[in-house]
Scaffold this active site. Sequence first.
Site, short mmCIF file in Angstrom:
data_model
loop_
_atom_site.label_atom_id
_atom_site.label_comp_id
_atom_site.label_asym_id
_atom_site.label_seq_id
_atom_site.Cartn_x
_atom_site.Cartn_y
_atom_site.Cartn_z
N LYS A 82 0.85 -1.20 0.00
CA LYS A 82 0.00 0.00 0.00
C LYS A 82 0.89 1.25 0.00
CE LYS A 82 -1.65 1.60 4.04
NZ LYS A 82 -1.37 3.01 4.33
N ASN A 83 1.92 1.23 0.85
CA ASN A 83 2.72 2.45 1.04
C ASN A 83 3.74 2.70 -0.07
OD1 ASN A 83 1.18 2.89 3.23
ND2 ASN A 83 2.75 2.45 4.76
N ARG A 96 0.54 14.96 13.09
CA ARG A 96 1.13 14.75 11.75
C ARG A 96 1.20 16.03 10.92
NH1 ARG A 96 -1.07 9.13 9.67
NH2 ARG A 96 0.94 9.07 8.60
N ARG A 154 -8.45 -0.64 4.72
CA ARG A 154 -7.58 0.40 4.15
C ARG A 154 -6.25 -0.21 3.74
NH1 ARG A 154 -6.79 5.80 7.38
NH2 ARG A 154 -5.60 6.09 5.48
N ASP A 199 4.87 0.57 11.95
CA ASP A 199 3.64 -0.03 11.42
C ASP A 199 3.48 -1.49 11.83
OD1 ASP A 199 3.60 1.79 8.25
OD2 ASP A 199 3.16 2.37 10.30
N VAL A 227 8.95 9.88 5.70
CA VAL A 227 8.74 9.12 4.46
C VAL A 227 8.00 9.99 3.43
CG1 VAL A 227 7.53 7.14 3.46
CG2 VAL A 227 8.76 6.89 5.64
N CYS A 266 -4.75 12.81 12.70
CA CYS A 266 -5.46 11.54 12.52
C CYS A 266 -5.34 10.81 13.85
CB CYS A 266 -4.84 10.73 11.39
SG CYS A 266 -3.24 10.13 11.85
C1 EPZ Z 1 4.34 7.00 6.25
O1 EPZ Z 1 3.56 8.04 6.81
C2 EPZ Z 1 3.44 5.78 6.20
N1 EPZ Z 1 2.28 6.06 5.36
C3 EPZ Z 1 2.98 5.42 7.62
O2 EPZ Z 1 2.20 4.24 7.52
C4 EPZ Z 1 4.22 5.13 8.46
O3 EPZ Z 1 3.80 4.84 9.79
C5 EPZ Z 1 5.13 6.36 8.46
O4 EPZ Z 1 5.47 6.71 7.09
C6 EPZ Z 1 6.42 6.11 9.23
O5 EPZ Z 1 7.09 5.04 8.66
C7 EPZ Z 1 2.40 5.93 4.02
O6 EPZ Z 1 3.45 5.61 3.50
C8 EPZ Z 1 1.16 6.19 3.21
P1 EPZ Z 1 6.34 10.41 8.32
P2 EPZ Z 1 4.10 9.57 6.80
O7 EPZ Z 1 6.27 11.68 7.57
O8 EPZ Z 1 4.96 9.78 5.63
C9 EPZ Z 1 6.70 13.76 11.65
C10 EPZ Z 1 0.26 2.96 7.71
O9 EPZ Z 1 -0.21 2.39 8.70
N2 EPZ Z 1 6.59 14.77 10.59
O10 EPZ Z 1 7.48 9.47 8.03
O11 EPZ Z 1 2.92 10.42 7.00
C11 EPZ Z 1 5.43 12.97 11.86
O12 EPZ Z 1 4.54 13.69 12.70
C12 EPZ Z 1 0.80 4.36 7.85
O13 EPZ Z 1 0.36 2.45 6.56
C13 EPZ Z 1 6.71 16.12 10.93
O14 EPZ Z 1 6.91 16.47 12.09
O15 EPZ Z 1 4.98 9.59 8.12
C14 EPZ Z 1 5.93 11.70 12.50
O16 EPZ Z 1 6.11 11.91 13.88
C15 EPZ Z 1 0.55 4.93 9.23
N3 EPZ Z 1 6.58 17.06 9.96
C16 EPZ Z 1 7.29 11.50 11.85
O17 EPZ Z 1 7.65 12.77 11.26
C17 EPZ Z 1 6.38 16.73 8.64
O18 EPZ Z 1 6.29 17.63 7.79
C18 EPZ Z 1 7.33 10.44 10.75
O19 EPZ Z 1 6.24 10.73 9.87
C19 EPZ Z 1 6.25 15.36 8.32
C20 EPZ Z 1 6.37 14.40 9.30
#
Ligand code: EPZ
Length: 434
Positions: A22-23, A131, A409, A317, A175, A126
């Site tokens: 999915k990701n 986030r 999802r 995850d 990510v 969420c």
């Molecule tokens: C991706 O989300 C995944 N989703 C998430 O999977 C996964 O848990 C996450 O990466 C971490 O591996 C998809 O790929 C669709 P991040 P993402 O930006 O990109 C902070 C699932 O269950 N942050 O890596 O949204 C954020 O708050 C989902 O499939 C900022 O502070 O996660 C978090 O604490 C859940 N500012 C950390 O970074 C920003 O501008 C990591 O978030 C962006 C992020």
Amino acid sequence: MDKIKIVGGNRLNGTIPISGAKNAALPLMIASLLSAETLTLENVPRLRDVALLQRILSNHGVNYTLVGKRPGEDHLTGQTIHFNAGEITDLVAPYELVSQMRASFWVIGPLLARFGEAKVSLPGGCAIGTRPVDFFISGLRQLGARIEIEAGYVLAKAPEGGLVGGRVTFPKVSVGATHTIMMAATLARGETIIENAAREPEVTDLANCLKAMGARIEGAGTDTIRVTGVERLHAATHRVLPDRIETGTYAMAVAMTGGDVTLEGTSATLLQAALDVLRQTGVDVSETATGIRIRSSGGDLKAVDVTTEPFPGFPTDLQAQFMALMTRSTGVSHIRETIFENRFMHVAELARLGARIALDGDLATVEGVAQLTGAPVMATDLRASVSLVIAGLVASGETHVSRVYHLDRGFERLEEKLSRCGADIERISGEGMR
Ligand code: EPZ
């Protein structure tokens, strides 16, 4: 609303086909916005999030066509879908769509890079945390974009002549921000360097697809990615890589119930840290030519401590799924969640099944118990919902998991994949049900 009913106690034996990730599918679909030519994606999983993103992309004007089943393909084979963004008619990603799935915010990168402007709703928080998107905004500004936030929308405009390559250093691994800046940089003038980039396999998969479309990218999979912008991207065909989180989820289900299951069409290299932890619990994990074989006596599970980290560390995850497993260990496991500030909502629901878990900030202390007891429980987010299923597979009696739309999802035909290995699990449709 549908429910999942499980009667615990059956071991799992057989094979489970692993779907496309999915990701990876989500950013790959968004990458279709970068070209006027067709991007064909293979092995696309049948998931609610994929269907929702198809709606969002068609709202921009992307046409997509599903290639019919070919001989030998069954309903568990991934889909082949053509995406064409030759006629983009709308540069706005509206709140009512973006608020349903955070990843849709990532369209801001390609829209800005190819069309010079974008108006994208802030994704909002969420269940697992606030986030924010501050890394996306500062990163795009580094590429020359002018960004304002107005009435819940991010208004972005590129300079005359388009985005300009720059140096983007993320304060924390993200990510989505890595995906988004990498996509935007493919059409920016000059070179972009992304530092402290995410190293997740899905980033590498996206980079491979972008390179097939003509992008110039080096270093994907490391913490420094270099992108040299090009004029335009062209048609390509790309196969979505296997879902490492689905792989880890089913591996933990087998560890929980005992049994012998081969996870087909996946690779151990995608989740070494999680498989190493499983081995430490006493489960036998071996690689086969086409996947991973999990064997468990179903006997004593050793308690193992885990801290979630960005790839290649233990993935956040899989945290909820591992916690479910540790509720039946012979000792005490300490699980620390470092990525999200509120990713323990499964704890209260697991406790309803008899689990003994104490929370202190980002640390969960799980004291294994001899037996879980089935009960009605409620899913709160995608991965928490599947941790309840894993617990239900060994709980005595019936477990009913409600709000299974969370499951849909991210897990394709979960009850079918488990029941074909012997689980007593079925979906009860929600017509007329409270
Ligand atoms: C991706 O989300 C995944 N989703 C998430 O999977 C996964 O848990 C996450 O990466 C971490 O591996 C998809 O790929 C669709 P991040 P993402 O930006 O990109 C902070 C699932 O269950 N942050 O890596 O949204 C954020 O708050 C989902 O499939 C900022 O502070 O996660 C978090 O604490 C859940 N500012 C950390 O970074 C920003 O501008 C990591 O978030 C962006 C992020």
